[in-house]
Design a protein around this motif. Structure first.
Motif, short mmCIF file in Angstrom:
data_model
loop_
_atom_site.label_atom_id
_atom_site.label_comp_id
_atom_site.label_asym_id
_atom_site.label_seq_id
_atom_site.Cartn_x
_atom_site.Cartn_y
_atom_site.Cartn_z
N GLY A 1 -36.35 -11.71 28.69
CA GLY A 1 -36.58 -10.52 28.29
C GLY A 1 -35.42 -9.62 28.80
O GLY A 1 -34.82 -8.48 28.13
N VAL A 2 -34.53 -9.79 29.97
CA VAL A 2 -33.56 -8.94 30.25
C VAL A 2 -32.35 -9.43 29.33
O VAL A 2 -31.55 -8.61 28.97
N ILE A 3 -32.25 -10.48 29.11
CA ILE A 3 -31.18 -11.17 28.12
C ILE A 3 -31.17 -10.53 26.88
O ILE A 3 -30.31 -9.95 26.17
N GLY A 4 -32.60 -10.54 26.05
CA GLY A 4 -32.79 -9.89 24.80
C GLY A 4 -32.72 -8.55 24.92
O GLY A 4 -32.13 -7.69 24.14
N GLY A 5 -32.93 -7.81 26.17
CA GLY A 5 -32.92 -6.35 26.34
C GLY A 5 -31.33 -5.91 26.05
O GLY A 5 -31.02 -4.85 25.79
N ILE A 6 -30.65 -6.77 27.17
CA ILE A 6 -28.97 -6.55 26.88
C ILE A 6 -28.46 -6.53 25.71
O ILE A 6 -27.65 -5.58 25.32
N LEU A 7 -28.92 -7.33 24.80
CA LEU A 7 -28.28 -7.65 23.62
C LEU A 7 -28.84 -6.22 22.77
O LEU A 7 -27.94 -5.93 21.91
N ALA A 8 -30.03 -6.10 22.75
CA ALA A 8 -30.62 -4.81 22.19
C ALA A 8 -29.85 -3.51 22.67
O ALA A 8 -29.72 -2.83 21.70
N GLY A 9 -29.97 -3.47 24.05
CA GLY A 9 -28.90 -2.25 24.53
C GLY A 9 -27.45 -2.15 23.76
O GLY A 9 -27.46 -0.97 23.70
N VAL B 1 -31.80 5.19 26.27
CA VAL B 1 -32.15 4.49 25.51
C VAL B 1 -31.77 3.03 25.66
O VAL B 1 -32.50 2.25 25.55
N VAL B 2 -30.53 2.96 26.21
CA VAL B 2 -29.95 1.48 26.36
C VAL B 2 -30.83 0.92 27.47
O VAL B 2 -31.39 -0.22 27.58
N PHE B 3 -30.88 1.82 28.90
CA PHE B 3 -31.92 1.13 29.86
C PHE B 3 -33.19 1.11 29.69
O PHE B 3 -33.76 0.16 29.96
N GLY B 4 -33.75 1.96 28.88
CA GLY B 4 -35.21 1.80 28.48
C GLY B 4 -35.39 0.37 27.83
O GLY B 4 -36.64 -0.20 27.81
N VAL B 5 -34.51 0.07 26.77
CA VAL B 5 -34.73 -1.04 25.89
C VAL B 5 -34.80 -2.42 27.11
O VAL B 5 -35.80 -3.15 26.75
N VAL C 1 -35.73 -2.47 30.14
CA VAL C 1 -36.77 -2.25 30.91
C VAL C 1 -38.03 -2.90 29.98
O VAL C 1 -38.68 -3.58 30.58
N LEU C 2 -38.11 -2.30 28.88
CA LEU C 2 -39.16 -2.57 27.90
C LEU C 2 -39.32 -4.20 27.73
O LEU C 2 -40.28 -4.87 27.66
N CYS C 3 -38.13 -4.72 27.52
CA CYS C 3 -38.10 -6.06 27.08
C CYS C 3 -38.53 -7.05 28.32
O CYS C 3 -39.01 -8.22 28.12
N ALA C 4 -38.06 -6.36 29.61
CA ALA C 4 -38.34 -7.12 30.77
C ALA C 4 -39.78 -6.96 31.33
O ALA C 4 -40.28 -7.60 32.11
N LEU C 5 -40.48 -6.10 30.88
CA LEU C 5 -41.82 -5.49 31.06
C LEU C 5 -42.87 -6.58 31.19
O LEU C 5 -43.45 -6.76 32.09
N PRO C 6 -43.06 -7.17 29.93
CA PRO C 6 -44.05 -8.35 29.89
C PRO C 6 -43.73 -9.42 30.96
O PRO C 6 -44.97 -9.77 31.63
N TYR D 1 -26.64 -3.34 20.95
CA TYR D 1 -26.66 -2.93 19.69
C TYR D 1 -26.74 -1.19 19.71
O TYR D 1 -26.09 -0.71 18.91
N PHE D 2 -27.64 -0.83 20.22
CA PHE D 2 -27.75 0.86 20.36
C PHE D 2 -26.49 1.53 20.91
O PHE D 2 -26.12 2.64 20.41
N GLN D 3 -25.76 0.96 21.95
CA GLN D 3 -24.68 1.48 22.50
C GLN D 3 -23.66 1.66 21.43
O GLN D 3 -22.98 2.75 21.22
N ILE D 4 -23.41 0.61 20.83
CA ILE D 4 -22.40 0.48 19.83
C ILE D 4 -22.87 1.53 18.52
O ILE D 4 -21.89 2.26 17.85
N SER D 5 -24.17 1.33 18.17
CA SER D 5 -24.41 2.33 17.06
C SER D 5 -24.48 3.69 17.47
O SER D 5 -24.28 4.59 16.25
N PHE D 6 -24.47 4.17 18.71
CA PHE D 6 -24.49 5.59 18.90
C PHE D 6 -22.99 6.00 19.53
O PHE D 6 -22.97 6.99 20.15
N SER D 7 -22.14 5.23 19.49
CA SER D 7 -20.82 5.10 20.21
C SER D 7 -19.94 6.42 19.63
O SER D 7 -18.98 6.84 20.12
#
Length: 352
Positions: free
Chosen positions: A203-211, A165-169, A171-176, A213-219
């Motif tokens: 995108g990478v910066i936004g993806g890291i921030l979103a990642g 999930v974290v890595f995918g977020v 990648v998706l943010c950097a994909l465009p 969020y999910f990392q802590i949410s699933f911790s």
């Protein structure tokens, strides 16, 4: 107003029951009330002190296997290899050395697989010691091994799914941006290429921030798998529910625990890494023997560091899980009743 009156400063080790200050119920490593940062850190140390043989012994056994596999595979697969992927010819051209690439990939694959299994297993096994410790009880290494072993599939699944999930977020943010960059490069269009680079960075910066969020949410997924026996997706969903509304506090505590773990592990490993490197500089031994010495020193440092910090890290996450349930589900009331009745009930199924 006296501190012993309602509205005054809370005396350490006491709580207000509605009419007077009374001693905090504390049958085990933490007071049975919502926890502060100091309670979580102190409770983690007390959990290890209350059961050092099972927790440190189990962590040491697992880390010994991990580092042995890493050292042996690295030494025998990369012995004599000086360049990981590229051989530069005398005329300045560079070519890939396929056999060398395969060796490095094999070593990295072995290390990653072994580390994933060890991390998932240890996190689960050490978490299983926290439940009894909250009520002043201990658990044997055999029991921790058995409980984590029975849930290793779910534990590993949780670790892998969170990573995906974290890595995918990211990648998706950097994909465009990557698509725009590829289009610009194919058309030899400099403005489009620059736009693609900017989009990738954003995108990478936004993806890291979103990642994050999910990392802590699933911790809290690992304690949930171990103590509530939920399946992977359900554990991640429940972890997010427990963290929701207090995400920043969970982030802050996680950062503090990570800094402590990183500092202790570095303080243990760095001197041994330096000793191995310095020994090689002043040694006339063949390169293979010197490389083996460096690997042995680094393996020893990682082994000692892991054996000491893994129990603390797992205990802190488990106590953070207990704290979130106290704050959202009133788990401390259930635990107080269990302690008063002298039962062995530990944090498990939801109380609300």
């Amino acid at each position: 107003m006296s501190e012993w009156q309602h509205g005054g400063q809370q005396p350490s080790g006491w709580m207000w029951d509605g009419s007077a200050w009374v001693p905090e119920p504390r049958p085990g490593v933490i007071p049975l009330r919502p926890l502060g940062l100091g309670d979580i850190l102190g409770g983690s140390f007390r959990t290890i002190r209350s059961n050092p043989l099972a927790m440190i012994g189990l962590a040491a056994a697992v880390m010994c296997v991990v580092e042995t596999i890493r050292v042996v595979s690295t030494y025998f697969l990369l012995r004599g290899v000086t360049d990981p992927a590229v051989i530069t010819a005398s005329d300045g051209t560079a070519t890939f050395h396929a056999a060398t690439v395969v060796r490095f990939v094999a070593v990295q694959a072995i290390v990653v697989i072994v580390t994933l299994f060890a991390t998932a297993f240890l996190a689960g096994a050490l978490t299983a010691a926290v439940g009894p410790a909250v009520l002043g009880q201990t658990a044997s290494a055999r029991r921790l091994w058995r409980e984590a072993g029975s849930l290793i599939g779910r534990l590993l699944g949780a670790v892998l799914l969170i990573a995906v999930v974290v890595f995918g977020v990211v990648v998706l943010c950097a994909l465009p941006g990557a698509i725009v960059l590829a289009v610009g490069a194919a058309a030899d269009n400099n403005p489009t290429t620059v736009t693609g680079v900017v989009l990738i960075v954003v995108g990478v910066i936004g993806g890291i921030l979103a990642g994050a969020y999910f990392q802590i949410s699933f911790s809290l997924a690992t304690p949930i798998v171990m103590l509530e026996k939920l399946r992977v997706v359900d554990a991640l969903r429940r972890s997010r529910g427990l963290v929701r509304g207090d995400w920043w506090r969970v982030l802050g505590i996680t950062i503090v625990v990570s800094l402590i773990v990183g500092a202790v592990a570095t303080a243990i490993a760095l001197p041994l890494d330096l000793a191995g490197g310095i020994g090689n500089v002043f040694s006339n031994e063949p390169a293979n023997q010197a490389s083996l010495r460096a690997l042995l020193f680094s393996g020893l440092g990682a082994f000692l560091g892991g054996a000491l910090v893994q129990p603390f890290a797992a205990s802190a996450v488990a106590l953070l899980y207990v704290d979130r349930r106290m704050r959202t589900e009133g788990l401390h009331i259930t635990l107080q009743q269990a302690a008063a009745a002298g039962t062995s009930e530990s944090p498990a199924a939801p109380t609300a």
